[in-house]
Design a protein around this motif. Structure first.
Motif, PDB file in Angstrom:
ATOM      1  N   SER A 132       0.603  -1.326   0.257  1.00 16.13           N
ATOM      2  CA  SER A 132      -0.096   0.051   0.032  1.00 16.13           C
ATOM      3  C   SER A 132       0.555   1.691  -0.056  1.00 16.13           C
ATOM      4  CB  SER A 132      -0.689  -0.288   1.044  1.00 16.13           C
ATOM      5  OG  SER A 132      -0.018  -0.617   2.452  1.00 16.13           O
ATOM      6  N   GLY A 133       2.100   1.394   0.418  1.00 13.97           N
ATOM      7  CA  GLY A 133       2.865   2.232   0.165  1.00 13.97           C
ATOM      8  C   GLY A 133       3.464   2.787  -0.955  1.00 13.97           C
ATOM      9  N   GLN A 134       3.107   2.085  -1.665  1.00 15.01           N
ATOM     10  CA  GLN A 134       3.649   1.713  -3.141  1.00 15.01           C
ATOM     11  C   GLN A 134       3.189   3.618  -4.219  1.00 15.01           C
ATOM     12  OE1 GLN A 134       6.005   0.373  -5.633  1.00 15.01           O
ATOM     13  NE2 GLN A 134       5.374   1.388  -7.422  1.00 15.01           N
ATOM     14  N   GLY A 135       3.835   4.620  -4.650  1.00 12.81           N
ATOM     15  CA  GLY A 135       3.883   5.426  -5.205  1.00 12.81           C
ATOM     16  C   GLY A 135       2.610   6.997  -4.016  1.00 12.81           C
ATOM     17  N   VAL A 136       3.290   6.188  -3.146  1.00 10.40           N
ATOM     18  CA  VAL A 136       2.581   7.307  -2.335  1.00 10.40           C
ATOM     19  C   VAL A 136       3.228   8.833  -2.179  1.00 10.40           C
ATOM     20  CG1 VAL A 136       2.423   7.667   0.910  1.00 10.40           C
ATOM     21  CG2 VAL A 136       1.955   5.897  -0.251  1.00 10.40           C
TER      22      VAL A 136
ATOM     23  N   LEU B 229       5.042  -3.643 -18.714  1.00  8.24           N
ATOM     24  CA  LEU B 229       3.710  -3.513 -19.204  1.00  8.24           C
ATOM     25  C   LEU B 229       4.045  -2.672 -20.623  1.00  8.24           C
ATOM     26  CD1 LEU B 229       1.215  -2.274 -16.508  1.00  8.24           C
ATOM     27  CD2 LEU B 229       0.835  -4.387 -17.502  1.00  8.24           C
ATOM     28  N   PRO B 230       2.602  -3.130 -21.509  1.00  4.62           N
ATOM     29  CA  PRO B 230       2.013  -2.423 -22.493  1.00  4.62           C
ATOM     30  C   PRO B 230       1.771  -1.033 -22.187  1.00  4.62           C
ATOM     31  CG  PRO B 230       1.596  -4.689 -22.452  1.00  4.62           C
ATOM     32  CD  PRO B 230       1.818  -4.003 -21.312  1.00  4.62           C
ATOM     33  N   GLY B 231       2.942   0.196 -23.537  1.00  5.12           N
ATOM     34  CA  GLY B 231       2.150   0.847 -23.520  1.00  5.12           C
ATOM     35  C   GLY B 231       0.498   1.635 -23.013  1.00  5.12           C
ATOM     36  N   LEU B 232      -0.147   0.683 -23.850  1.00  4.93           N
ATOM     37  CA  LEU B 232      -1.834   0.832 -23.157  1.00  4.93           C
ATOM     38  C   LEU B 232      -2.362  -0.689 -23.086  1.00  4.93           C
ATOM     39  CD1 LEU B 232      -3.439   3.930 -25.277  1.00  4.93           C
ATOM     40  CD2 LEU B 232      -2.862   3.629 -23.198  1.00  4.93           C
ATOM     41  N   SER B 233      -3.246  -1.279 -21.492  1.00  5.18           N
ATOM     42  CA  SER B 233      -3.119  -2.360 -21.406  1.00  5.18           C
ATOM     43  C   SER B 233      -4.823  -2.176 -20.690  1.00  5.18           C
ATOM     44  CB  SER B 233      -2.466  -3.201 -20.955  1.00  5.18           C
ATOM     45  OG  SER B 233      -1.897  -2.885 -19.601  1.00  5.18           O
ATOM     46  N   VAL B 234      -5.163  -3.335 -20.035  1.00  5.02           N
ATOM     47  CA  VAL B 234      -6.272  -3.492 -19.228  1.00  5.02           C
ATOM     48  C   VAL B 234      -5.275  -3.589 -17.435  1.00  5.02           C
ATOM     49  CG1 VAL B 234      -8.377  -4.384 -18.956  1.00  5.02           C
ATOM     50  CG2 VAL B 234      -7.803  -3.943 -20.712  1.00  5.02           C
ATOM     51  N   GLY B 235      -6.311  -2.910 -16.752  1.00  6.29           N
ATOM     52  CA  GLY B 235      -5.418  -2.802 -15.610  1.00  6.29           C
ATOM     53  C   GLY B 235      -7.284  -3.350 -14.457  1.00  6.29           C
TER      54      GLY B 235
ATOM     55  N   GLY C 294       0.646   1.278 -15.332  1.00  6.71           N
ATOM     56  CA  GLY C 294      -0.227   0.684 -14.926  1.00  6.71           C
ATOM     57  C   GLY C 294      -2.080   1.838 -14.329  1.00  6.71           C
ATOM     58  N   MET C 295      -1.227   2.993 -14.184  1.00  5.81           N
ATOM     59  CA  MET C 295      -2.385   3.917 -14.169  1.00  5.81           C
ATOM     60  C   MET C 295      -3.396   4.072 -14.815  1.00  5.81           C
ATOM     61  SD  MET C 295      -0.121   5.000 -11.127  1.00  5.81           S
ATOM     62  CE  MET C 295      -1.324   5.959 -10.323  1.00  5.81           C
ATOM     63  N   THR C 296      -4.748   4.428 -13.903  1.00  3.64           N
ATOM     64  CA  THR C 296      -6.015   4.765 -14.176  1.00  3.64           C
ATOM     65  C   THR C 296      -7.013   5.682 -15.586  1.00  3.64           C
ATOM     66  OG1 THR C 296      -6.823   3.578 -12.722  1.00  3.64           O
ATOM     67  CG2 THR C 296      -7.953   4.997 -14.433  1.00  3.64           C
TER      68      THR C 296
ATOM     69  N   LYS D  43      -2.371   8.019  -7.555  1.00  2.00           N
ATOM     70  CA  LYS D  43      -0.770   7.429  -6.251  1.00  2.00           C
ATOM     71  C   LYS D  43      -0.145   5.831  -6.979  1.00  2.00           C
ATOM     72  CE  LYS D  43      -1.053  11.546  -5.323  1.00  2.00           C
ATOM     73  NZ  LYS D  43      -0.266  12.843  -5.493  1.00  2.00           N
ATOM     74  N   LYS D  44      -0.890   5.491  -7.605  1.00  2.00           N
ATOM     75  CA  LYS D  44      -0.551   3.853  -7.150  1.00  2.00           C
ATOM     76  C   LYS D  44      -1.607   3.395  -7.908  1.00  2.00           C
ATOM     77  CE  LYS D  44      -2.547   1.546  -3.688  1.00  2.00           C
ATOM     78  NZ  LYS D  44      -3.960   2.948  -3.036  1.00  2.00           N
ATOM     79  N   PRO D  45      -1.160   2.186  -9.153  1.00  2.88           N
ATOM     80  CA  PRO D  45      -2.261   1.050  -9.854  1.00  2.88           C
ATOM     81  C   PRO D  45      -2.628   0.765  -8.993  1.00  2.88           C
ATOM     82  CG  PRO D  45       0.358   0.739  -9.972  1.00  2.88           C
ATOM     83  CD  PRO D  45       0.562   1.933  -8.563  1.00  2.88           C
ATOM     84  N   GLY D  46      -4.432   0.926  -9.601  1.00  3.08           N
ATOM     85  CA  GLY D  46      -5.829   0.028  -9.265  1.00  3.08           C
ATOM     86  C   GLY D  46      -6.562   1.874  -8.827  1.00  3.08           C
ATOM     87  N   ASP D  47      -6.232   2.767  -8.430  1.00  7.04           N
ATOM     88  CA  ASP D  47      -6.548   4.233  -8.332  1.00  7.04           C
ATOM     89  C   ASP D  47      -7.663   4.431  -9.114  1.00  7.04           C
ATOM     90  OD1 ASP D  47      -5.424   3.649  -5.090  1.00  7.04           O
ATOM     91  OD2 ASP D  47      -3.810   5.421  -5.845  1.00  7.04           O
ATOM     92  N   VAL D  48      -9.204   4.852  -8.904  1.00 11.90           N
ATOM     93  CA  VAL D  48      -9.372   5.206  -9.424  1.00 11.90           C
ATOM     94  C   VAL D  48     -10.215   6.997  -9.297  1.00 11.90           C
ATOM     95  CG1 VAL D  48      -9.958   3.685 -11.108  1.00 11.90           C
ATOM     96  CG2 VAL D  48     -10.809   4.295  -8.523  1.00 11.90           C
ATOM     97  N   ASN D  49      -9.031   7.992  -7.970  1.00 11.55           N
ATOM     98  CA  ASN D  49      -9.275   9.126  -7.199  1.00 11.55           C
ATOM     99  C   ASN D  49     -10.495  10.268  -8.283  1.00 11.55           C
ATOM    100  OD1 ASN D  49      -8.636   7.699  -5.094  1.00 11.55           O
ATOM    101  ND2 ASN D  49      -6.384   8.379  -5.433  1.00 11.55           N
ATOM    102  N   GLY D  50     -10.184   9.817  -9.533  1.00 13.26           N
ATOM    103  CA  GLY D  50     -10.775  10.235 -10.726  1.00 13.26           C
ATOM    104  C   GLY D  50     -11.774  10.609 -11.258  1.00 13.26           C
TER     105      GLY D  50
END
Length: 316
Positions: free
Chosen positions: A174-178, A197-203, A216-218, A288-295
């Protein structure tokens, strides 16, 4: 010769226009389109200033809110190991399986820790004491640095090593990218990353499958933009700082997403940007990290992109 060259050029241009028309001309948006010029105000890009999510990195600036008291005695590291993480690849863990991190504000040559006080409570320094290299680690990369309080801290590849107070179970990252400054340690002392990871992919996210960039960012769409053939981004100035444009990606550098309308374009400000489904795409600085969807849903105009290029959760 000149006539032949000009004829060939006109044929190539016509073919290119036909391809773009076929790829983008029939695309219908599930978001109401507005005629917004490139310099129009981009209202709603982040009315809250921070987004609606609760990603790590908010609060006291260390990424572990409310944890600024006296630090407990540091736990020994024991035999270090290399663990395989599905999102980050190989990361270094201590004998209890807890992830070790590095801090961008530190230095490796020479080693120096710049995390003290409340920071060291949120990110407990790993003592060098009994630390040994397990399988997959080069013991020559292990070292130590003397902290400001005189204690000895473990270094890997010169970088001071820390644990994260919010990691409570083995394997957590959970500290990754804080705060954009803390990253899990790779076995060579570098940042554990998703470089493969490719330039664009699915997460995978709480919204389901979304398009992600090479880190890996949304990836998001802005409903005030205009799709091809205008390809106008209404996100400029401070908006673009909060919502960085995704740089162009080669068609063979994508995986798992629909390639219709997958094309780069040049913005009026000169920035080259990628589009999916013929719509400009962005990441969010508040993630801040892969999997975040704060936007997701900010201002009622920003939405994560599904693998088929559509905005997730946007009003019909």
């Amino acid at each position: 010769m000149n006539t032949s060259w000009r004829s060939a050029s006109l044929v190539a241009t016509a073919a290119a226009v036909l391809v773009l028309t076929t790829a983008c001309g029939q695309e219908t948006s599930s978001v109401g389109s507005q005629s917004v010029g490139a310099t129009a105000a981009a209202g709603g890009f982040d009315s809250s200033g921070t987004g609606t999510g609760t990603g790590a990195g908010a609060g006291n600036g260390y990424g572990a809110d409310g944890q600024q008291g006296s630090a407990d005695a540091p736990k020994p590291a024991g035999q270090l190991a290399v663990s395989a993480n599905a999102e980050l690849g190989k990361v270094v863990t201590d004998s209890a399986g807890m992830t070790l991190y590095r801090f961008d504000a530190d230095t490796a040559e020479p080693p120096k820790s710049n995390c003290d006080g409340g920071c060291a409570t949120a990110w407990p320094p790993v003592p060098v004491d009994d630390a040994t290299a397990g399988a997959g680690l080069d013991k020559a990369l292990l070292g130590e640095v003397t902290r400001s309080d005189g204690t000895k801290q473990l270094t890997i590849g010169g970088w001071p090593a820390y644990r994260y107070a919010k990691d409570t179970q083995a394997g957590e990252t959970s500290g990754q990218g804080v705060n954009g400054k803390w990253f899990a340690l790779a076995p060579d002392g570098k940042k554990a990353s998703l470089a493969s990871l490719p330039g664009l992919s699915v997460g995978k996210t709480e919204l389901g499958d979304v398009v992600v960039d090479k880190n890996g960012m949304t990836v998001y769409r802005f409903s005030k933009d205009e799709a091809w053939p205008k390809s106008i981004s209404a996100c400029t100035g401070s908006c673009l700082e909060k919502w960085p444009a995704v740089a162009p990606v080669a068609e063979n550098d994508v995986k798992g997403i629909v390639k219709k309308g997958l094309m780069p374009f040049t913005r009026p400000d000169g920035v080259k940007q990628m589009s999916i489904g013929c719509w400009p795409i962005y990441t969010f600085s508040g993630d801040k990290k892969p999997g975040d969807v704060n936007g997701q849903g900010i201002g009622g105009t920003w939405f994560a992109v599904s693998p088929d290029g559509k905005p997730i959760g946007a009003p019909k």
